[in-house]
Scaffold this motif. Structure first.
Motif, short mmCIF file in Angstrom:
data_model
loop_
_atom_site.label_atom_id
_atom_site.label_comp_id
_atom_site.label_asym_id
_atom_site.label_seq_id
_atom_site.Cartn_x
_atom_site.Cartn_y
_atom_site.Cartn_z
N GLY A 45 0.84 -1.19 0.00
CA GLY A 45 0.00 0.00 0.00
C GLY A 45 0.88 1.24 0.00
N ALA A 46 0.41 2.32 -0.59
CA ALA A 46 1.21 3.55 -0.67
C ALA A 46 0.31 4.77 -0.53
N PHE A 64 7.16 4.07 -7.42
CA PHE A 64 6.44 3.05 -8.18
C PHE A 64 6.40 1.77 -7.36
N VAL A 65 5.39 0.95 -7.64
CA VAL A 65 5.23 -0.35 -7.01
C VAL A 65 4.93 -1.36 -8.11
N ALA A 98 10.08 6.38 -13.42
CA ALA A 98 9.51 5.78 -14.64
C ALA A 98 10.54 4.88 -15.32
N ASN A 99 11.79 5.31 -15.36
CA ASN A 99 12.84 4.49 -15.97
C ASN A 99 13.12 3.25 -15.12
N GLY A 312 -1.72 -7.21 -7.59
CA GLY A 312 -1.82 -6.13 -8.56
C GLY A 312 -0.50 -5.43 -8.80
N THR A 313 -0.51 -4.44 -9.67
CA THR A 313 0.68 -3.67 -9.99
C THR A 313 0.38 -2.19 -9.81
N GLY A 314 1.23 -1.51 -9.04
CA GLY A 314 1.04 -0.09 -8.80
C GLY A 314 1.53 0.74 -9.97
N ALA A 315 0.98 1.92 -10.09
CA ALA A 315 1.38 2.81 -11.18
C ALA A 315 2.64 3.57 -10.81
#
Length: 321
Positions: A45-46, A64-65, A98-99, A312-315
């Protein structure tokens, strides 16, 4: 977990004397009696709360997660001093994250956060700098960490802090940082740690805006009272924000400042005043819990997908309150 079991047909009775040795019934390929392995994954969680004066732009922290590979997360804190040069400090931290997310599947990374930081930094073209921390959980429960600067991470086991990273700094309030400038820290300056985790361990990671405004005991209390990682991340971020704007709160930041020789002017000391108060900053908190999933020894991809889909995958985009 889906499991198909073939129904056995009854054979007509045969004379006892002619009966062949009985053959045990075939088990389903997903039978719990077959060999299986346990793999560690993270439930994450974030929560992000920008600096009060940077709320409209979302602040300068980024994170990111990614839970597809078991568990990877990272935080970058853009250095606000670049604003004095008319540079948006958020651009560097966001591009760096992002990278980092994009290079996760690169074969050269090989589940090494330090190599991931190297590749992400080399690909970042924005002007600026940031402190950063990257953590990766391997399937056997080993957590690998690489950090530059004062983004932090703590591991909680059975209600106690059993591990903490140490901040890197040149001097007080001037941490190590990854930068667009040639003369700066690099992935080679990263603090690299490896910690063996067990099921149920909690990981709390955050930018300095979080750890400067909250004590370990407060973290433990919130974790103990929270029903899940999402609720814990939000509650921790909100408590740190509350402390950050409280001029009467004797925060970890103000205590550290006094221990380094910083304090109010002498004439205020004569009146009994001292340097106290929270530190207003962007606040990013990630809370993760170690869980295990059972993977069959063969043809287990279907089960692995079902278990992993719960995480799931975090953004790779900062969400702002």
């Amino acid at each position: 977990m889906a499991a198909s079991t073939a129904a056995s047909r009854l054979s007509p009775p045969r004379p006892r004397t002619a009966s062949p040795p009985s053959t045990p019934p075939r088990r389903s390929r997903f039978s719990p009696l077959r060999a299986a392995k346990m793999e560690a994954v993270l439930s994450v969680g974030a929560h992000v709360i920008p600096h009060p004066r940077k709320a409209e732009t979302g602040g300068e922290d980024a994170f990111f997660v990614d839970s597809d590979t078991g568990g990877v997360f990272a935080i970058a804190d853009g250095v606000s001093g670049w604003a004095e040069r008319n540079v948006n400090p958020a651009l560097f931290s966001r591009e760096l994250m992002a990278n980092s997310s994009a290079f996760l599947k690169d074969e050269e990374v090989r589940h090494d956060p330090q190599i991931l930081l190297m590749k992400a930094h080399a690909a970042t073209s924005s002007v600026g700098s940031a402190t950063v921390i990257i953590a990766m959980l391997e399937k056997n429960g080993t957590l690998k960490i690489a950090s530059v600067g004062d983004c932090g991470l703590k591991i909680i086991r059975k209600g106690q802090v059993m591990f903490s990273t140490c901040p890197q700094e040149h001097y007080f309030d001037c941490p190590y940082q990854i930068s667009s400038e040639a003369v700066s820290q690099t992935y080679q300056d990263a603090l690299v740690c490896t910690v063996n985790l067990v099921e149920g361990d909690m990981i709390v990671s955050g930018s300095d805006g979080f750890f400067d405004n909250i004590f370990d005991q407060e973290i433990l209390d919130v974790i103990a009272e929270s029903p899940g990682v999402d609720e814990a991340a939000k509650a921790l971020a909100e408590l740190a924000r509350k402390h950050s704007v409280d001029v009467n709160f004797d925060s970890p930041y103000s205590m550290e400042a006094r221990s380094r020789g910083f304090d109010v002017p002498w004439w205020k000391k004569l009146l009994g005043a001292k340097l106290i108060g929270g530190k207003m900053d962007d606040i990013t908190v990630i809370v993760a819990q170690v869980k295990t999933v059972v993977i069959p020894d063969d043809e287990g991809s279907g089960v692995e997908q079902e278990q992993g889909s719960e995480l799931g995958t975090g953004a790779a985009v900062v969400s702002a309150e």
